[in-house]
Design an enzyme around this catalytic site. Sequence first.
Site, PDB file in Angstrom:
ATOM      1  N   VAL A 149       0.995  -1.161  -0.328  1.00 11.71           N
ATOM      2  CA  VAL A 149      -0.024  -0.053   0.001  1.00 11.71           C
ATOM      3  C   VAL A 149       0.807   1.313   0.108  1.00 11.71           C
ATOM      4  O   VAL A 149       1.646   1.411   1.150  1.00 11.71           O
ATOM      5  CB  VAL A 149      -1.239   0.240   1.226  1.00 11.71           C
ATOM      6  N   PRO A 150       1.056   1.904  -1.049  1.00  9.14           N
ATOM      7  CA  PRO A 150       2.397   2.710  -1.271  1.00  9.14           C
ATOM      8  C   PRO A 150       2.086   4.107  -0.709  1.00  9.14           C
ATOM      9  O   PRO A 150       1.617   5.283  -1.286  1.00  9.14           O
ATOM     10  CB  PRO A 150       2.147   3.043  -2.941  1.00  9.14           C
ATOM     11  N   CYS A 151       1.981   4.212   0.672  1.00  9.95           N
ATOM     12  CA  CYS A 151       1.899   5.306   1.438  1.00  9.95           C
ATOM     13  C   CYS A 151       2.999   6.353   0.956  1.00  9.95           C
ATOM     14  O   CYS A 151       2.797   7.648   1.593  1.00  9.95           O
ATOM     15  CB  CYS A 151       1.558   5.009   2.833  1.00  9.95           C
ATOM     16  N   HIS A 152       3.904   5.973   0.405  1.00  8.94           N
ATOM     17  CA  HIS A 152       5.087   6.860   0.387  1.00  8.94           C
ATOM     18  C   HIS A 152       4.686   7.952  -1.001  1.00  8.94           C
ATOM     19  O   HIS A 152       5.278   9.047  -1.137  1.00  8.94           O
ATOM     20  CB  HIS A 152       6.410   6.262  -0.162  1.00  8.94           C
TER      21      HIS A 152
END
Length: 248
Positions: A149-152
């Site tokens: 989950v690409p929270c970056h």
Amino acid sequence: MTPDPLLTGLAALAVDAPDGLLDRIAARWVSVPSPIGELHVACTDQGVAYVHAGAGFAEAFRERFGRPLVPAARPLAGLLPALRTGRSSGVPLDLRGLSPFQRDVLEAVRTIPRGEVRPYAWVAARIGRPGAVRAVGAALGRNPVPLLVPCHRVTRSDGVVGDHVFGPAAKERLLLAEGADLARVRELAAARVFYLGSDTTGVVCFPTCHNARRITPRHRHGFRTLAQARAAGYRPCRTCRPGQSLTG
DNA sequence: GTAGCGGCCCTAG
DNA sequence: CCTAGGGCCGCTA
């Protein structure tokens, strides 16, 4: 004589046990490479439950999940391609134990394409809670499956990259590794430009949207706010959805 | 049920 | 620039 019900029950358990019982109570872990170094990834029978960077993986896992942890023979199918391509749709995630709010946040963040960024406020509005900006940050601060989950890819509205569960430096390295044009974002932010529009299409985008990147320089117009873009006759891009409207 | 806390933020002055 | 306040908001005790 009649069979002892206890023994019958135990026998049934014994028959079922070899097939998947361990995987229903325990998690299996692997170590995989990434742009920010070796990651530890824990999977249950439902999918990836935990991604951890640096030391203290086993302790952190047990404190958070309270499950036994055993080594896996090989990475879960789809895990390595997901980490390599930045597209995680092919790998199942085990998000049990999270609140509906946090699941909504993670689901929205999962739609942000590789190499692009969206503001925290965009995520909040996207899930129908425009006022919960800081709560979105708090939820991402507890993202159990970073990278997948690409929270970056969630950054501040003022163009600053912002914080990350693995730290700001890791966030920036992840973004640069997947080709996000942070230099461009900063250059625009310095000029107070947070949206880009094309006067040939009348569409306005977030700067990292793949549609915005194709605007011919002569037809490109920068905007500080979406309201200003709208006032100039632009409508929000249906791909990156600035203004977070559900229908565009 | 609800008060208190801390939160990877935002925007106005 | 900077900083403070947001009738913040979800989570926990």
